[in-house]
Scaffold this active site. Structure first.
Site, PDB file in Angstrom:
ATOM      1  N   GLY A 214      34.427  39.687  42.049  1.00 13.25           N
ATOM      2  CA  GLY A 214      34.860  40.615  43.085  1.00 13.25           C
ATOM      3  C   GLY A 214      34.130  40.276  44.381  1.00 13.25           C
TER       4      GLY A 214
ATOM      5  N   ASP B 186      39.800  38.940  49.121  1.00 12.68           N
ATOM      6  CA  ASP B 186      38.722  37.953  49.007  1.00 12.68           C
ATOM      7  C   ASP B 186      38.442  37.265  50.336  1.00 12.68           C
ATOM      8  OD1 ASP B 186      39.876  38.202  46.116  1.00 12.68           O
ATOM      9  OD2 ASP B 186      37.840  37.398  45.969  1.00 12.68           O
TER      10      ASP B 186
ATOM     11  N   ASN C 212      44.011  37.327  48.166  1.00  6.72           N
ATOM     12  CA  ASN C 212      43.534  38.212  47.086  1.00  6.72           C
ATOM     13  C   ASN C 212      44.039  37.657  45.756  1.00  6.72           C
ATOM     14  OD1 ASN C 212      42.107  40.634  46.268  1.00  6.72           O
ATOM     15  ND2 ASN C 212      44.093  41.517  45.778  1.00  6.72           N
TER      16      ASN C 212
HETATM   17  O1  MRU Z   1      38.585  36.469  40.374  1.00  6.21           O
HETATM   18  P1  MRU Z   1      38.000  37.791  40.760  1.00  6.21           P
HETATM   19  O2  MRU Z   1      37.991  38.782  39.659  1.00  6.21           O
HETATM   20  O3  MRU Z   1      36.648  37.649  41.420  1.00  6.21           O
HETATM   21  O4  MRU Z   1      39.003  38.324  41.880  1.00  6.21           O
HETATM   22  C1  MRU Z   1      38.743  39.565  42.483  1.00  6.21           C
HETATM   23  C2  MRU Z   1      39.805  39.998  43.406  1.00  6.21           C
HETATM   24  O5  MRU Z   1      40.753  39.304  43.671  1.00  6.21           O
HETATM   25  C3  MRU Z   1      39.600  41.308  44.084  1.00  6.21           C
HETATM   26  O6  MRU Z   1      40.826  41.930  44.336  1.00  6.21           O
HETATM   27  C4  MRU Z   1      38.861  41.079  45.407  1.00  6.21           C
HETATM   28  O7  MRU Z   1      37.721  40.304  45.223  1.00  6.21           O
HETATM   29  C5  MRU Z   1      38.502  42.349  46.062  1.00  6.21           C
HETATM   30  S1  MRU Z   1      37.242  43.206  45.164  1.00  6.21           S
HETATM   31  C6  MRU Z   1      36.786  44.563  46.056  1.00  6.21           C
END
Ligand code: MRU
Length: 326
Positions: A45, A223, A233
């Site tokens: 995240g 992201d 994202n």
């Molecule tokens: O691969 P991840 O689980 O790290 O991806 C996370 C996401 O895509 C979230 O939607 C993003 O980081 C926002 S978290 C507040």
């Protein structure tokens, strides 16, 4: 309990690979431990990765004080897409000239700020939504943008929580978020603990949930947000934005300012993480596709700015589809 924290001289994270069944903490004593935890999504995240970046440099300052820049580079490179990781590394590394204690102090400041920032953007997002849609609101969300993606509280789920505190949330639809199931494993776990009514759907049902009028808005995290308002994202976000535009409901992105990357002109310039194809060809360690199947495992997608109704940060609301720019 915090998703990520600093204890004496090391980093502690909730091991998100073990949820929802086991709530286990991991003690990370070296940069190698932290990089491994980031790569296998034990900590994940964007905001949590920003804090991990800063604390990773603090860890280097404690464990390998003569090698901080090289160790910081390893943390920075652990995952490519969420700009927060590099942002957190750079924040802490910038203090190296002031001494090792200053590096640790800066990392701890990044850690503490995450909590207040997310609270603030959650309230702002709730205000924005209630200014357009009379509550109680039904919301669709994707991946996990909750407390587990931050130090605590959450971004997209932070908006949901702020609405919930005001008695203004009706129902949350969360999609599974293939292939690693951040929605099914993490978002649903958080919503259950918060007592927020929710329903799990498969990713491919998102457009039908929206088209069938079950939700008033889509609220997701990010992201990386490019200078033109494109939003990067979790893979599967873009189709939700298309469906929201078709249905005429708001597509809202809730993210801290640290996710806004003015050095990146558009989503096309973002390095999209491509993960191991085995995450698709196998399920829980069992092969589900014919042996030798080629799999393209994009971890993120780009939602063009014209499909984004609002970007909500702790400082402002930008409306890209109406011509606004970050
Ligand atoms: O691969 P991840 O689980 O790290 O991806 C996370 C996401 O895509 C979230 O939607 C993003 O980081 C926002 S978290 C507040």
């Amino acid at each position: 309990m915090r998703t990520i924290d600093w204890r004496d001289d090391h980093v502690v994270v909730i091991d998100q690979t073990r949820l929802p069944d086991d709530l286990i903490l991991l003690d990370l004593h070296t940069v190698a431990d932290l990089v491994d935890a980031i790569r296998r999504l034990a900590v994940r995240g964007a905001p949590a990765l920003g804090v991990a970046g800063a604390l990773g440099v603090a860890l280097a300052a404690v464990v390998t004080p003569h090698d901080v820049p090289a160790q910081a580079a390893l943390v920075r490179a652990a995952r490519p897409t969420a700009v927060n990781l590099a942002w957190g590394v750079d924040r802490a590394l910038a203090r190296l000239g002031d001494g090792l204690d200053a590096v640790v102090a800066e990392a701890l400041a990044v850690l503490e700020a995450d909590v207040t920032v997310n609270r603030a953007l959650g309230e702002r997002g709730a205000d924005w939504l209630l200014g357009r849609v009379a509550g109680p609101l039904n919301v669709h969300t994707h991946c996990n943008a909750g407390a587990l993606a931050c130090v605590e509280w959450g971004t997209a789920l932070g908006v949901v929580r702020a609405l919930h505190e005001r008695g203004a949330i009706g129902h949350v639809y969360a999609d599974e978020t293939r292939p690693l199931l951040q929605g099914a494993r993490l978002t649903v776990w958080e919503l259950g603990r918060l007592g927020i009514p929710h329903t799990l759907v498969v990713d491919s049902a998102g457009a039908s949930v929206i088209a069938n009028g079950l939700v008033h808005a889509v609220v997701v995290g990010a992201d990386r947000i490019a200078a033109n308002g494109d939003v990067v994202n979790k893979i599967g976000t873009y189709p939700l934005a298309l469906a929201a535009a078709r249905a005429g409901i708001p597509f809202v992105v809730a993210a801290p300012e640290s996710t806004v990357d003015m050095a990146t002109p558009s989503g096309a310039a973002v390095s999209i993480e491509v993960r191991d194809g085995a995450e698709l060809t196998e399920f829980a360690g069992t092969r589900v596709a014919p042996a030798g199947t080629a799999a393209l495992n994009y971890a993120f997608d780009v939602t063009p700015a014209d499909l984004v109704t609002a970007i909500v940060t702790e400082a402002r609301v930008v409306e890209p589809s109406a011509g606004g720019h970050p």
